[in-house]
Design a protein around this motif. Structure first.
Motif, PDB file in Angstrom:
ATOM      1  N   UNK A   8       0.856  -1.186   0.000  1.00 26.89           N
ATOM      2  CA  UNK A   8       0.000   0.000   0.000  1.00 26.89           C
ATOM      3  C   UNK A   8       0.891   1.234   0.000  1.00 26.89           C
ATOM      4  N   UNK A   9       0.740   2.054  -1.034  1.00 24.38           N
ATOM      5  CA  UNK A   9       1.495   3.314  -1.112  1.00 24.38           C
ATOM      6  C   UNK A   9       0.597   4.402  -0.549  1.00 24.38           C
ATOM      7  N   UNK A  10       1.009   4.959   0.581  1.00 25.58           N
ATOM      8  CA  UNK A  10       0.160   5.906   1.298  1.00 25.58           C
ATOM      9  C   UNK A  10       0.896   7.227   1.522  1.00 25.58           C
ATOM     10  N   UNK A  11       0.158   8.163   2.097  1.00 26.59           N
ATOM     11  CA  UNK A  11       0.695   9.502   2.321  1.00 26.59           C
ATOM     12  C   UNK A  11      -0.194  10.527   1.645  1.00 26.59           C
ATOM     13  N   UNK A  16       4.362  12.288  -4.134  1.00 26.00           N
ATOM     14  CA  UNK A  16       5.170  11.295  -4.832  1.00 26.00           C
ATOM     15  C   UNK A  16       4.586   9.893  -4.800  1.00 26.00           C
ATOM     16  N   UNK A  17       3.368   9.745  -4.339  1.00 28.18           N
ATOM     17  CA  UNK A  17       2.754   8.415  -4.270  1.00 28.18           C
ATOM     18  C   UNK A  17       2.571   7.819  -5.662  1.00 28.18           C
ATOM     19  N   UNK A  18       2.197   8.643  -6.625  1.00 27.68           N
ATOM     20  CA  UNK A  18       2.006   8.139  -7.995  1.00 27.68           C
ATOM     21  C   UNK A  18       3.329   7.671  -8.590  1.00 27.68           C
ATOM     22  N   UNK A  19       4.392   8.401  -8.316  1.00 25.92           N
ATOM     23  CA  UNK A  19       5.711   8.020  -8.836  1.00 25.92           C
ATOM     24  C   UNK A  19       6.158   6.688  -8.249  1.00 25.92           C
ATOM     25  N   UNK A  20       5.939   6.508  -6.953  1.00 29.78           N
ATOM     26  CA  UNK A  20       6.311   5.241  -6.324  1.00 29.78           C
ATOM     27  C   UNK A  20       5.481   4.088  -6.872  1.00 29.78           C
ATOM     28  N   UNK A  21       4.167   4.284  -6.984  1.00 30.62           N
ATOM     29  CA  UNK A  21       3.310   3.215  -7.501  1.00 30.62           C
ATOM     30  C   UNK A  21       3.695   2.859  -8.938  1.00 30.62           C
ATOM     31  N   UNK A  27       8.419  -2.356 -12.394  1.00 31.14           N
ATOM     32  CA  UNK A  27       9.326  -3.428 -11.996  1.00 31.14           C
ATOM     33  C   UNK A  27       8.624  -4.775 -11.858  1.00 31.14           C
ATOM     34  N   UNK A  28       7.316  -4.810 -12.102  1.00 29.12           N
ATOM     35  CA  UNK A  28       6.651  -6.104 -12.145  1.00 29.12           C
ATOM     36  C   UNK A  28       5.508  -6.312 -11.178  1.00 29.12           C
ATOM     37  N   UNK A  29       5.291  -5.411 -10.211  1.00 31.00           N
ATOM     38  CA  UNK A  29       4.136  -5.555  -9.336  1.00 31.00           C
ATOM     39  C   UNK A  29       2.872  -5.224 -10.119  1.00 31.00           C
ATOM     40  N   UNK A  30       1.778  -5.835  -9.735  1.00 31.20           N
ATOM     41  CA  UNK A  30       0.528  -5.670 -10.480  1.00 31.20           C
ATOM     42  C   UNK A  30      -0.325  -4.566  -9.878  1.00 31.20           C
ATOM     43  N   UNK A  31      -0.711  -3.587 -10.699  1.00 27.08           N
ATOM     44  CA  UNK A  31      -1.703  -2.588 -10.320  1.00 27.08           C
ATOM     45  C   UNK A  31      -3.041  -3.060 -10.883  1.00 27.08           C
ATOM     46  N   UNK A  32      -4.013  -3.349 -10.015  1.00 17.84           N
ATOM     47  CA  UNK A  32      -5.319  -3.830 -10.502  1.00 17.84           C
ATOM     48  C   UNK A  32      -5.911  -2.890 -11.547  1.00 17.84           C
ATOM     49  N   UNK A  33      -6.461  -3.493 -12.581  1.00 19.13           N
ATOM     50  CA  UNK A  33      -7.006  -2.734 -13.716  1.00 19.13           C
ATOM     51  C   UNK A  33      -8.525  -2.641 -13.627  1.00 19.13           C
ATOM     52  N   UNK A  34      -9.110  -1.605 -14.257  1.00 19.38           N
ATOM     53  CA  UNK A  34      -8.451  -0.500 -14.965  1.00 19.38           C
ATOM     54  C   UNK A  34      -7.936   0.549 -13.989  1.00 19.38           C
ATOM     55  N   UNK A  35      -7.018   1.377 -14.476  1.00 23.50           N
ATOM     56  CA  UNK A  35      -6.463   2.453 -13.664  1.00 23.50           C
ATOM     57  C   UNK A  35      -7.153   3.776 -13.974  1.00 23.50           C
ATOM     58  N   UNK A 105       0.860  -7.225  -5.411  1.00 22.33           N
ATOM     59  CA  UNK A 105       0.035  -6.101  -5.827  1.00 22.33           C
ATOM     60  C   UNK A 105       0.577  -4.804  -5.250  1.00 22.33           C
ATOM     61  N   UNK A 106       0.321  -3.711  -5.949  1.00 20.00           N
ATOM     62  CA  UNK A 106       0.560  -2.381  -5.392  1.00 20.00           C
ATOM     63  C   UNK A 106      -0.761  -1.624  -5.484  1.00 20.00           C
ATOM     64  N   UNK A 107      -1.205  -1.143  -4.339  1.00 19.90           N
ATOM     65  CA  UNK A 107      -2.467  -0.402  -4.264  1.00 19.90           C
ATOM     66  C   UNK A 107      -2.169   0.991  -3.739  1.00 19.90           C
ATOM     67  N   UNK A 108      -2.513   1.961  -4.554  1.00 15.30           N
ATOM     68  CA  UNK A 108      -2.235   3.349  -4.203  1.00 15.30           C
ATOM     69  C   UNK A 108      -3.474   4.199  -4.419  1.00 15.30           C
TER      70      UNK A 108
END
Length: 347
Positions: A8-11, A16-21, A27-35, A105-108
């Protein structure tokens, strides 16, 4: 041990949360679609799952809480709203579906901080390990960026800056408390832009993220293209933002404590955050007390406007008392009451 991971990318938004996500996604982590679709405020993309944003928007509306809410009690309201069994089951079902697509997963979403307990319970239910990356950016830059890209709040720039500074303090201190005792890291936005490999590969080791630890050269090259130091388009100081001295001092102390956590997540700094959170709650309570008359006046004005729109005539307190009851008051007493409230009849 399960290989399932949810980062979980928080703050605060604009930190900079979008840049981290986006980096973790590359690098290969999955962001659930659609974005959520990129726009002028975030041309590189938000890295936010649409389903998550819609869920949080719904829960915030039910809680009567804003995305950036300065009220300390707002945390209680969102916790109450998201604590029901149906909501927890709904989130766990969705998360299980996403983990079937990818183990990491990465959830932001900046709204996620209000519902970390809900997400932690869902991850536990799915047998996944939860990790938290809190992005850090100086409060003046966060507020300045919001002023630039999201416009002003209220009647003037000072009011907008005050509201957003207070909301930043509230958000960041409670996020620190909500992630305490969990697998977490604090990353400075400036460090991410200067040399992303150091904080990100450190996260890969700390969180045991295979997507990061086994990243190929082509993936690393893509991140170099993705991260642009010019993304830090707004750099402001307190000289550019009109905020009362007491709030400014509290925000500075909060920043110093959080900045320290990036290199030393110690009990002493956590205790400092507790003290700052209590100080903020006290300062906010004082501000509410000062503004009580304004709130009451606004409510009266809103009620009067509603009556005008509905065509109902305004009624005084005396007019709402039945005539039969008013007739029981002696004439002399009625005259004194009228004189006291400025409604004395002319002779």
């Amino acid at each position: 041990m399960s290989s399932r991971r949810v980062v979980f990318v928080v703050g605060s938004g604009r930190s900079g949360t979008s840049t981290m996500a986006g980096t973790l996604r590359t690098l290969g982590l999955h962001v659930p679609q659609p974005e959520v679709v990129a726009d002028a405020t975030n041309p590189k993309g938000f890295g936010e799952p649409r389903w998550v944003v819609d869920l949080h928007t719904e829960l915030l509306a039910r809680s009567n809480v804003q995305v950036s809410d300065a009220r300390p009690r707002a945390w209680l309201d969102t916790g109450t709203t998201s604590g029901d069994h149906a909501t927890r089951a709904r989130v766990a079902t969705w998360l299980e579906e996403q983990l079937a697509v990818g183990d990491e997963l990465v959830i932001k979403d900046p709204r996620a901080a209000w519902f970390l307990g809900l997400w932690r319970a869902a991850a536990d239910r799915c047998g996944a390990t939860s990790s938290y990356v809190t992005m850090l950016r100086p409060v003046t830059e966060v507020v300045g960026s919001k002023q630039t890209y999201y416009g002003q709040v209220g009647a003037g720039s000072d009011q907008g800056a005050v509201t957003r500074t207070a909301a930043w303090v509230n958000m960041m201190l409670h996020t620190e408390r909500a992630t305490r005792g969990q697998q977490r890291a604090f990353v400075r936005y400036g460090d991410l832009l200067d040399d992303w490999t150091q904080p990100v590969f450190a996260l890969g080791e700390a969180f045991d993220l295979q997507g990061v630890k086994t990243a190929m050269a082509v993936d690393i090259a893509e991140v170099h293209k993705f991260i642009d130091p010019s993304l830090r388009r707004v750099t402001m100081t307190w000289d550019d933002i009109g905020v009362p001295a007491r709030l400014r001092e509290l925000a500075d102390e909060t920043w110093q404590a959080l900045d320290g956590l990036a290199t030393d997540d110690s009990a002493s700094l956590q205790e400092t955050c507790d003290q700052l959170r209590a100080a903020y709650a006290e300062q906010y309570a004082e501000a509410e007390a000062y503004a009580h008359s304004t709130v009451v006046a606004q409510r009266r004005a809103a009620a009067a406007e509603a009556r005008r729109e509905s065509g109902q005539p305004a009624r005084s307190g005396a007019d709402r008392v039945p005539h039969a009851v008013r007739a029981l008051v002696p004439p002399v007493a009625r005259q004194r009451l009228r004189r006291a409230i400025g409604r004395e009849r002319e002779a």
